[in-house]
Design a protein around this motif. Structure first.
Motif, short mmCIF file in Angstrom:
data_model
loop_
_atom_site.label_atom_id
_atom_site.label_comp_id
_atom_site.label_asym_id
_atom_site.label_seq_id
_atom_site.Cartn_x
_atom_site.Cartn_y
_atom_site.Cartn_z
N ARG A 50 0.81 -1.22 0.00
CA ARG A 50 0.00 0.00 0.00
C ARG A 50 0.84 1.28 0.00
NH1 ARG A 50 -2.19 1.12 5.27
NH2 ARG A 50 -0.40 2.48 5.28
N ASP A 54 0.62 4.06 -2.80
CA ASP A 54 0.15 5.41 -2.46
C ASP A 54 1.18 6.47 -2.82
OD1 ASP A 54 -2.32 4.65 -1.66
OD2 ASP A 54 -1.84 4.53 0.46
N GLY A 64 -9.02 9.58 -8.70
CA GLY A 64 -9.14 8.76 -7.49
C GLY A 64 -10.47 8.04 -7.37
N GLU A 65 -11.48 8.48 -8.13
CA GLU A 65 -12.79 7.81 -8.08
C GLU A 65 -12.72 6.44 -8.75
OE1 GLU A 65 -15.35 10.44 -10.18
OE2 GLU A 65 -15.52 11.86 -8.51
N ILE A 67 -9.94 4.35 -8.78
CA ILE A 67 -8.83 3.51 -8.31
C ILE A 67 -9.05 3.14 -6.85
CG2 ILE A 67 -6.35 3.54 -7.76
CD1 ILE A 67 -5.88 5.20 -10.25
N VAL A 69 -7.24 0.39 -3.63
CA VAL A 69 -6.02 -0.34 -3.30
C VAL A 69 -6.34 -1.49 -2.35
CG1 VAL A 69 -3.77 -0.14 -2.15
CG2 VAL A 69 -4.59 1.72 -3.61
N GLN A 70 -5.73 -2.63 -2.61
CA GLN A 70 -5.79 -3.76 -1.68
C GLN A 70 -4.36 -4.05 -1.24
OE1 GLN A 70 -8.47 -6.03 -0.62
NE2 GLN A 70 -6.87 -6.80 0.74
N HIS A 71 -4.11 -3.91 0.04
CA HIS A 71 -2.74 -4.14 0.53
C HIS A 71 -2.40 -5.62 0.48
CE1 HIS A 71 0.92 -3.63 2.75
NE2 HIS A 71 0.51 -4.47 3.69
N HIS B 256 -22.78 8.75 -10.19
CA HIS B 256 -21.87 8.11 -9.23
C HIS B 256 -22.47 6.78 -8.81
CE1 HIS B 256 -18.55 10.84 -8.42
NE2 HIS B 256 -19.37 11.77 -8.86
N ASN B 257 -21.61 5.89 -8.34
CA ASN B 257 -22.09 4.55 -8.00
C ASN B 257 -21.28 3.99 -6.83
OD1 ASN B 257 -19.60 3.52 -9.05
ND2 ASN B 257 -20.46 3.68 -11.11
N ILE B 259 -18.90 2.01 -6.71
CA ILE B 259 -17.44 1.97 -6.88
C ILE B 259 -16.83 3.35 -6.72
CG2 ILE B 259 -15.55 1.35 -8.43
CD1 ILE B 259 -17.45 -0.65 -9.78
N THR B 260 -17.40 4.35 -7.39
CA THR B 260 -16.79 5.69 -7.32
C THR B 260 -16.84 6.24 -5.89
OG1 THR B 260 -18.85 6.79 -7.95
CG2 THR B 260 -17.33 6.26 -9.73
N ASN B 263 -14.45 4.15 -3.61
CA ASN B 263 -13.07 4.49 -3.94
C ASN B 263 -12.71 5.88 -3.40
OD1 ASN B 263 -12.83 2.11 -5.33
ND2 ASN B 263 -12.76 3.00 -7.36
N SER B 264 -13.67 6.81 -3.47
CA SER B 264 -13.44 8.17 -2.96
C SER B 264 -13.17 8.13 -1.46
CB SER B 264 -14.65 9.05 -3.23
OG SER B 264 -14.91 9.11 -4.61
N GLN B 266 -11.99 5.52 0.23
CA GLN B 266 -10.69 4.90 0.49
C GLN B 266 -9.53 5.83 0.13
OE1 GLN B 266 -8.59 2.11 -1.88
NE2 GLN B 266 -8.71 0.50 -0.33
N ASP B 267 -9.72 6.64 -0.92
CA ASP B 267 -8.68 7.59 -1.33
C ASP B 267 -8.32 8.52 -0.16
OD1 ASP B 267 -7.14 9.27 -3.31
OD2 ASP B 267 -8.69 10.70 -2.75
N ARG B 270 -6.42 6.64 2.59
CA ARG B 270 -5.03 6.38 2.22
C ARG B 270 -4.17 7.63 2.37
NH1 ARG B 270 -7.05 4.28 -2.61
NH2 ARG B 270 -5.65 5.68 -3.72
N LYS B 308 -15.35 -2.80 3.26
CA LYS B 308 -14.39 -3.62 2.50
C LYS B 308 -13.15 -2.80 2.15
CE LYS B 308 -17.32 -6.99 0.14
NZ LYS B 308 -17.89 -7.35 -1.14
N ARG B 309 -13.37 -1.58 1.71
CA ARG B 309 -12.25 -0.71 1.33
C ARG B 309 -11.34 -0.43 2.55
NH1 ARG B 309 -13.64 -1.85 -3.15
NH2 ARG B 309 -14.19 -0.44 -4.84
N ALA B 312 -9.36 -3.52 3.34
CA ALA B 312 -8.36 -3.77 2.28
C ALA B 312 -7.03 -3.09 2.56
CB ALA B 312 -8.91 -3.29 0.93
N THR B 315 -3.56 -1.73 8.11
CA THR B 315 -3.52 -0.62 9.08
C THR B 315 -3.55 0.70 8.30
OG1 THR B 315 -2.04 -2.02 10.33
CG2 THR B 315 -2.27 0.25 11.08
N PRO B 316 -4.57 1.55 8.55
CA PRO B 316 -4.60 2.81 7.82
C PRO B 316 -3.38 3.68 8.16
CG PRO B 316 -6.69 2.41 8.90
CD PRO B 316 -5.72 1.40 9.43
N PRO B 317 -2.93 4.48 7.20
CA PRO B 317 -1.73 5.29 7.46
C PRO B 317 -2.01 6.39 8.49
CG PRO B 317 -2.71 5.85 5.35
CD PRO B 317 -3.48 4.69 5.88
#
Lengths: 348, 345
Positions: A50, A54, A64-65, A67, A69-71, B256-257, B259-260, B263-264, B266-267, B270, B308-309, B312, B315-317
């Motif tokens: 990850r 990143d 970013g919408e 993509i 990530v799976q660690h 939007h759905n 996934i978007t 993902n937003s 999780q972005d 991260r 799930k995101r 995935a 450990t979050p940063p």
């Protein structure tokens, strides 16, 4: 008059094994980032370390919408033995990515890492399509002629290493799978399919090839043109060339060797004589054109055929453009439902 | 400045400052053709960025805030822009537009494209009128210099930037002396406080997020306004049902759905934004009295995808470190886009 309705492609998620490639994770991340800008319907699921992912993403223009990530903490290196490495590292990126595809989190897998590990991970997590006994690893090779609506200069050769000893049944199955794949990717409705042998006559070759020839000749849905010889591969006589994994792998390595030797000879000529250098300079635009047309980066990758899920194997030396194109190939295969096409083709 | 769209005598607890083009409105003026098309667009032809009007409406629902708009659009566009905002149900308290004709007539050509000499005095003068305790959240984009100007504004009123640095920045930014004087005069009237909580930068040009790292964690680059809503939920400016309403609007009107949106989410995780509790609050909101929202498919599925995101990532940063911003070295971010001193992101 009603407004014209433009059909939007269905969203598709492609899992990218980010680790273990020759150019490192950043190149795969850049490829997926490019894909997020070019293809709104493709979502990239990046599997790997990850932090590395990143860091590369933060420096790269991306959307970013599209993509996530799976660690995955481990990965299989290019020099590792696939079986041993996957046993030692069950959470290697390629294994995690294959599992996610099997679970439906993504619809296809793209990897530029260790080929054996990719095939093995797929074999562990995916199911063979009913009627397929062994999977086949395909590859593409630039040829003299073009094919299909896309005027694709690449022909497909399979198997190049997944199934060392193929039976006549396997060769027939490979022919159906290769034909369906070429139909979708090259937009070639009736791809020419041939068996690789030591002569064009139907009785030439080992018994399994002779038997496969007889059976393929009777299959109306396959545009079977008979046997071809090694010389026909670069000529592009057939769009799909079928052989066993042992022979296919020998052919592939020989073709790569010839290509490298030609490049070395050209470099030698360039250094050796001013006249030759001038000649090469005069031909440079033509050489560049041929290089562009037959650039494997443009193709992106080749599939492992026979599983119920899609696996596109990109070259280990793939850079961002090749990775992005491999993602597009994977999305196209998913959108055209290759698995169902193969299943139907085998039932006929 | 025009008359406000509403008159609220109560002192605001929160001030939301918005840019318009590429922040609120989908605007394309990268070519002369685009510029002309934008100039002659009618109000109903202008399109808001998905989620922007819903976010503004939800923020104003709380009743203790002010909406202050400072846009680089020319004053001649006021009528059409005001009409657009009204069509979208957006009510504002301040609306400042740029006097480009005035700049042209006075031969102030640098001011036509310059941002620092226009926006910085405008928002400082607006702050002079605000209560010292009023918090601020600012919204801009990556097309010009918003991250730089908004951060400088925040650090000026917090006393983290001194007169010497300010002078260097104003000089390097090509600010005319009278505008520089307006900056200094307004700054001196503002009591020292640290009211700026967040600066959201809408990534209209998809500038890589690392471009904004130098401004510290206060600046949050966003790909869409659902991301802003999530951060504002974590910061206590919005409730979970309000964020769900924004998400539902983005799903229903902007394609939007699951996934978007996941993902937003999780972005942001991260990038070290602590949103785990926000995700929990959103799930709880679906279980509570807002059952109507639960019926609005696919929100429950989207929230399940959030989990799930989150998993995935392992450990979050940790959140990024707070750091002092070196405005003198970042001045190239504030120069007009095709200025020779500006480096490409």
């Amino acid at each position: 008059m009603g407004a014209m309705v433009v059909k939007q492609p269905q969203p598709v998620t492609i899992a990218f094994d980010v680790m273990g490639t020759d150019h490192g994770p950043a190149e795969v991340v850049r490829g997926a980032a490019q894909l997020s800008l070019d293809s709104p319907h493709i979502h990239a699921l990046l599997v790997g370390d990850r932090t590395l992912i990143d860091n590369a993403l933060a420096e790269t223009k991306h959307n970013g919408e599209r993509i996530s990530v799976q660690h995955a903490a481990d990965f299989v290196g290019m020099d590792e033995k696939p079986g041993e490495a996957l046993a030692r590292k069950p959470n290697a990126s390629v294994a995690v990515a294959a599992r996610l595809v099997a679970e439906g989190e993504a619809q296809a897998l793209v990897s530029a890492g260790n080929t054996g590990a990719g095939v093995l991970a797929c074999a562990r997590h995916f199911q063979l399509i009913p009627g397929v006994r062994r999977a086949a690893l395909a590859t593409v090779y630039p040829t003299r002629s073009v094919r299909g609506a896309k005027e694709d200069p690449f022909s497909l050769i399979l198997d190049v290493g997944a199934t060392v000893e193929a039976t006549a049944d396997d060769l027939v199955t490979f022919a159906v799978m290769g034909s369906q794949y070429a139909r979708i990717i090259s937009r070639n409705e009736r791809p020419k399919v041939a068996l690789l042998s030591n002569g064009i006559e139907p009785q030439k070759g080992p018994p399994r090839v002779v038997e496969a020839h007889a059976r393929l000749s009777e299959m109306k849905d396959i545009n079977f043109i008979g046997n071809v010889e090694g010389i026909d591969i670069p000529k592009g006589t057939a769009d799909v060339i079928v052989t066993d994994g042992f022979t296919g792998n020998v052919c592939l390595k020989m073709l790569e060797g010839v290509h490298e030797t030609v490049v070395e000879l050209a470099q030698y000529a360039y250094k050796e004589s001013l006249r030759w250098r001038a000649g090469l300079a005069m031909l440079s635009s033509g050489i560049q054109r041929i290089k562009d047309i037959t650039d494997w980066n443009q193709y992106g990758g080749a599939p492992i055929l026979g599983f119920d899920r899609i696996f596109i194997k990109a070259h280990g030396r793939s850079k961002a453009r090749a990775i992005a194109n491999a993602g597009k190939v994977a999305a196209k295969v998913v959108a055209n439902n290759l698995g169902s096409s193969i299943r139907e083709g085998l039932q006929k | 400045m025009s008359l406000p769209d509403r008159i609220d005598p109560r002192p605001p607890r929160r001030i939301y400052r918005w840019d318009l083009d590429k922040t609120y409105l989908q605007t394309d003026f990268d070519s002369l053709k685009d510029l002309l098309r934008t100039a002659f667009q009618k109000a109903h032809e202008k399109v808001a960025i998905p989620g922007a009007s819903a976010l503004i409406r939800e923020l104003s629902e709380n009743g203790d805030s002010r909406l202050c708009i400072v846009s680089g659009s020319p004053k001649q566009m006021r009528a059409v822009l005001e009409e657009k905002l009204k069509l979208d149900g957006v009510r504002w308290d301040e609306f400042v537009l740029k006097d480009n004709i005035g700049n042209l007539l006075r031969g102030r050509f640098r001011a036509l494209r310059g941002q620092v000499g226009y926006k910085l005095p405008a928002i400082l003068e607006s702050r002079v009128k605000a209560p010292a305790e009023a918090e601020e959240v600012l919204f801009g984009d990556d097309a010009e210099a918003d991250a730089f100007i908004y951060s400088l504004f925040a650090d000026l009123i917090a006393g983290r930037v001194d007169e010497r640095v300010l002078s260097q920045v104003l000089e390097a930014g090509g600010v005319y002396p009278d505008d520089a004087e307006r900056v200094r005069a307004a700054w001196k009237q503002i009591p020292v406080a640290d009211p700026v909580r967040r600066i959201f930068i809408h990534l209209d040009k998809l500038t890589p997020p690392a471009h904004f790292t130098a401004y510290g964690p206060r600046v949050v680059p966003i790909f869409n306004y659902f991301q802003a809503a999530l951060v504002l939920l974590a910061d206590g400016h919005l409730s979970a049902p309000q964020v769900l309403k924004i998400a539902v609007e983005m799903v229903q009107t902007a394609g939007h759905n699951i996934i978007t949106l996941s993902n937003s989410f999780q972005d942001l995780l991260r990038r070290g934004l602590p949103l785990q509790q926000a995700a929990v609050a959103l799930s709880q909101a679906l279980e509570g009295p807002n059952k109507l929202l639960a019926a609005m498919r696919p929100m429950p599925d989207i929230l399940a995808a959030f989990s799930k995101r989150l998993v995935a990532l392992g450990t979050p940063p940790p959140p990024p470190p707070v750091q002092a911003v070196d405005y003198v070295s970042l001045i190239h971010h504030a120069l007009p886009r095709n200025h020779k001193g500006r480096t490409k992101p």
